[in-house]
Scaffold this active site. Structure first.
Site, PDB file in Angstrom:
ATOM      1  N   SER A  90       0.871  -1.180   0.000  1.00  0.00           N
ATOM      2  CA  SER A  90       0.000   0.000   0.000  1.00  0.00           C
ATOM      3  C   SER A  90       0.901   1.221   0.000  1.00  0.00           C
ATOM      4  O   SER A  90       2.055   1.156   0.462  1.00  0.00           O
ATOM      5  CB  SER A  90      -0.868   0.007   1.257  1.00  0.00           C
ATOM      6  OG  SER A  90      -1.472   1.272   1.392  1.00  0.00           O
TER       7      SER A  90
ATOM      8  N   TYR B  34      -1.877  -1.369  10.156  1.00  0.00           N
ATOM      9  CA  TYR B  34      -1.938  -1.575   8.700  1.00  0.00           C
ATOM     10  C   TYR B  34      -0.708  -0.965   8.028  1.00  0.00           C
ATOM     11  O   TYR B  34      -0.099  -1.580   7.153  1.00  0.00           O
ATOM     12  CB  TYR B  34      -3.233  -0.950   8.180  1.00  0.00           C
ATOM     13  CG  TYR B  34      -3.526  -1.210   6.724  1.00  0.00           C
ATOM     14  CD1 TYR B  34      -3.763  -2.491   6.255  1.00  0.00           C
ATOM     15  CD2 TYR B  34      -3.599  -0.152   5.818  1.00  0.00           C
ATOM     16  CE1 TYR B  34      -4.054  -2.721   4.902  1.00  0.00           C
ATOM     17  CE2 TYR B  34      -3.898  -0.366   4.478  1.00  0.00           C
ATOM     18  CZ  TYR B  34      -4.124  -1.658   4.023  1.00  0.00           C
ATOM     19  OH  TYR B  34      -4.405  -1.881   2.707  1.00  0.00           O
TER      20      TYR B  34
HETATM   21  P1  NAD Z   1     -11.497  -6.455  -0.005  1.00  0.00           P
HETATM   22  O1  NAD Z   1     -11.856  -6.399   1.430  1.00  0.00           O
HETATM   23  O2  NAD Z   1     -12.489  -6.111  -1.042  1.00  0.00           O
HETATM   24  O3  NAD Z   1     -10.908  -7.914  -0.353  1.00  0.00           O
HETATM   25  C1  NAD Z   1     -10.112  -8.646   0.520  1.00  0.00           C
HETATM   26  C2  NAD Z   1     -10.453 -10.116   0.339  1.00  0.00           C
HETATM   27  O4  NAD Z   1      -9.576 -10.873   1.160  1.00  0.00           O
HETATM   28  C3  NAD Z   1     -11.886 -10.472   0.752  1.00  0.00           C
HETATM   29  O5  NAD Z   1     -12.535 -11.196  -0.263  1.00  0.00           O
HETATM   30  C4  NAD Z   1     -11.702 -11.327   2.008  1.00  0.00           C
HETATM   31  O6  NAD Z   1     -12.669 -12.346   2.164  1.00  0.00           O
HETATM   32  C5  NAD Z   1     -10.313 -11.914   1.750  1.00  0.00           C
HETATM   33  N1  NAD Z   1      -9.687 -12.333   3.000  1.00  0.00           N
HETATM   34  C6  NAD Z   1      -9.592 -11.615   4.142  1.00  0.00           C
HETATM   35  N2  NAD Z   1      -8.982 -12.344   5.076  1.00  0.00           N
HETATM   36  C7  NAD Z   1      -8.657 -13.525   4.503  1.00  0.00           C
HETATM   37  C8  NAD Z   1      -8.009 -14.687   4.968  1.00  0.00           C
HETATM   38  N3  NAD Z   1      -7.564 -14.770   6.232  1.00  0.00           N
HETATM   39  N4  NAD Z   1      -7.851 -15.713   4.123  1.00  0.00           N
HETATM   40  C9  NAD Z   1      -8.324 -15.651   2.851  1.00  0.00           C
HETATM   41  N5  NAD Z   1      -8.951 -14.584   2.357  1.00  0.00           N
HETATM   42  C10 NAD Z   1      -9.115 -13.527   3.176  1.00  0.00           C
HETATM   43  O7  NAD Z   1     -10.188  -5.550  -0.105  1.00  0.00           O
HETATM   44  P2  NAD Z   1      -9.484  -4.838  -1.343  1.00  0.00           P
HETATM   45  O8  NAD Z   1      -9.631  -3.391  -1.143  1.00  0.00           O
HETATM   46  O9  NAD Z   1      -9.851  -5.464  -2.616  1.00  0.00           O
HETATM   47  O10 NAD Z   1      -7.960  -5.142  -0.979  1.00  0.00           O
HETATM   48  C11 NAD Z   1      -7.174  -6.116  -1.606  1.00  0.00           C
HETATM   49  C12 NAD Z   1      -5.727  -5.882  -1.199  1.00  0.00           C
HETATM   50  O11 NAD Z   1      -5.315  -4.566  -1.602  1.00  0.00           O
HETATM   51  C13 NAD Z   1      -5.507  -5.945   0.305  1.00  0.00           C
HETATM   52  O12 NAD Z   1      -4.238  -6.538   0.563  1.00  0.00           O
HETATM   53  C14 NAD Z   1      -5.472  -4.494   0.714  1.00  0.00           C
HETATM   54  O13 NAD Z   1      -4.778  -4.297   1.912  1.00  0.00           O
HETATM   55  C15 NAD Z   1      -4.774  -3.893  -0.484  1.00  0.00           C
HETATM   56  N6  NAD Z   1      -4.941  -2.442  -0.658  1.00  0.00           N
HETATM   57  C16 NAD Z   1      -6.200  -1.897  -0.793  1.00  0.00           C
HETATM   58  C17 NAD Z   1      -6.294  -0.520  -0.967  1.00  0.00           C
HETATM   59  C18 NAD Z   1      -7.620   0.149  -1.128  1.00  0.00           C
HETATM   60  O14 NAD Z   1      -7.647   1.386  -1.214  1.00  0.00           O
HETATM   61  N7  NAD Z   1      -8.721  -0.590  -1.178  1.00  0.00           N
HETATM   62  C19 NAD Z   1      -5.165   0.285  -1.002  1.00  0.00           C
HETATM   63  C20 NAD Z   1      -3.926  -0.307  -0.855  1.00  0.00           C
HETATM   64  C21 NAD Z   1      -3.834  -1.668  -0.701  1.00  0.00           C
END
Ligand code: NAD
Length: 276
Positions: free
Chosen positions: A156, A169
Site C-alpha cells: 500500500s 496496517y
Molecule cells: P477487499 O476487502 O475487497 O478484499 C479482501 C479479500 O480478502 C476479501 O474477499 C476477504 O474475504 C479476503 N480475505 C480476508 N482475510 C482472509 C483470509 N484470512 N484468508 C483468505 N482470504 C481472506 O479488499 P481490497 O480493497 O480489494 O484489498 C485487496 C488488497 O489490496 C488488500 O491486501 C489491501 O490491503 C490492499 N490495498 C487496498 C487498498 C484500497 O484502497 N482498497 C489500497 C492499498 C492496498
C-alpha cells in the site's frame, strides 16, 4: 482476444493463484488475467464471494475456479495447493492479495492509541504480513521446484510513509515491502533467477475495508479524511480497479523478466506530493 496478445505481455495459459480474489481489487485482477487467457484460481475464505468471482469469469468465457482457504491457516493452504496441483500440476503466478485493516486497529475520537486492543493490532499485522508469507511458503515451494514463477505482493502507499490513524496496517504493509525484497533475493539466489517477487502499492481505492474512513456512514459524503486524500492526490480522485491493471500485467508477464524486488506505487501521485 487472448490469441492476439503481444508475447511480451502475454499471460495466456498461465496458472494464477490469487488470494483475496473474492474481494474488489484482486477480484478485478482475476477478471483481467482470465480475460487474457490465464487459468485463475480464486483463493478466499469467503465462500460466496469467491464463487461469485469464479462464476462471473466463467460466464464471460474465462477459466476460473474458487478454492476456499484461509491465508493464516497453512493446513487449508496445503489443501488448496493439492486442488491446484490436481487440476493443473503447476503454479506460474501467485498474487498475495488477501489483506486489509480493521476499525478497532485505527485510532478515532472513541479509541486512543493507548487503548487499542492487542487482538485487533495482532489481527491486522498477521493478516497482511503472515497472510503474505504463508501462501508464499505453500505455493512458492512449487515454484522453487519448477524453477520459475512470479509472485506479486499487495502493499500500500502507506508503506512508504505511514498514514495517521492506521498504525497496524501501515506497519504491516511496510513489512510487506521488506519481505518482497527479501524473497526476491532469497528465491533468485537459492532456487532460480526464474522466480521473481515484486509488489504493487495501490493508493486509495474505495472498497469495503476503508469505506468507514472515507465516507460518512449515513450520508455517503466524503469524510474530512476522504477530502484530504483527494486534495493530496495530484490526479484529484480515488483509484478504480482498472488503474491497477497495466502494472499488474507488466509485473506478471515476460515484459518485466529482469525486474525483481521492487514495489510500484499506483497512487495518482499521492506518495510523490509533499502537500506544498
Ligand atoms: P477487499 O476487502 O475487497 O478484499 C479482501 C479479500 O480478502 C476479501 O474477499 C476477504 O474475504 C479476503 N480475505 C480476508 N482475510 C482472509 C483470509 N484470512 N484468508 C483468505 N482470504 C481472506 O479488499 P481490497 O480493497 O480489494 O484489498 C485487496 C488488497 O489490496 C488488500 O491486501 C489491501 O490491503 C490492499 N490495498 C487496498 C487498498 C484500497 O484502497 N482498497 C489500497 C492499498 C492496498
Amino acid at each position: 482476444m487472448s490469441s492476439e496478445q503481444d508475447p511480451l505481455f502475454s499471460v495466456e495459459g498461465q496458472v494464477a493463484v490469487m488470494t483475496g480474489a473474492g474481494g474488489v481489487l484482486i477480484g478485478g485482477m482475476a477478471r483481467e488475467l482470465a480475460k487474457r487467457g490465464a487459468h485463475v484460481v480464486v483463493v478466499d475464505r469467503a465462500v460466496d464471494q469467491a464463487q461469485k468471482v469464479a462464476e462471473g469469469i466463467r460466464a464471460e468465457g474465462g477459466m476460473a475456479e474458487a478454492v476456499i482457504a484461509d491465508v493464516l491457516d497453512r493446513k487449508s493452504l496445503g489443501d488448496a495447493l493439492s486442488c491446484v496441483m490436481e487440476s493443473y500440476g503447476r503454479v506460474d503466478i501467485l498474487i498475495n492479495g488477501a489483506g486489509g485493516n480493521r476499525k478497532e486497529a485505527s485510532t478515532s475520537p472513541e479509541l486512543s492509541f493507548f487503548d487499542m486492543p492487542a487482538d485487533a493490532l495482532k489481527f491486522v499485522m498477521d493478516l497482511n504480513l503472515l497472510g503474505t508469507i504463508f501462501p508464499t511458503q505453500i505455493f512458492g515451494r512449487i515454484m522453487a521446484r519448477q524453477k520459475h514463477g512470479v509472485i506479486l505482493n499487495i502493499s500500500s502507499m502507506n508503506s512508504f510513509r505511514p498514514l495517521t490513524k492506521i498504525i497496524g496496517y501501515s506497519a504491516a504493509k511496510a513489512a510487506i515491502n521488506n519481505v518482497t525484497q527479501w524473497l526476491a533475493v532469497h528465491l533468485a539466489q537459492n532456487y532460480s533467477p526464474g522466480i521473481r517477487v515484486n509488489a504493487i502499492a495501490p493508493g486509495f481505492f474505495e472498497t469495503a475495508q476503508n469505506k468507514f474512513l472515507l465516507r460518512d456512514e449515513t450520508t455517503g459524503e466524503l469524510t474530512a479524511r476522504g477530502q484530504q486524500i483527494v486534495g493530496h492526490t495530484p490526479m484529484g480522485r480515488f483509484g478504480v480497479p482498472e488503474d491497477l491493471m497495466g502494472t499488474l500485467i507488466w509485473l506478471v508477464s515476460p515484459a518485466s523478466k529482469f525486474v525483481t524486488g521492487i514495489v510500484v506505487p499506483v497512487d495518482g501521485g499521492f506518495s510523490a506530493y509533499s502537500g506544498v
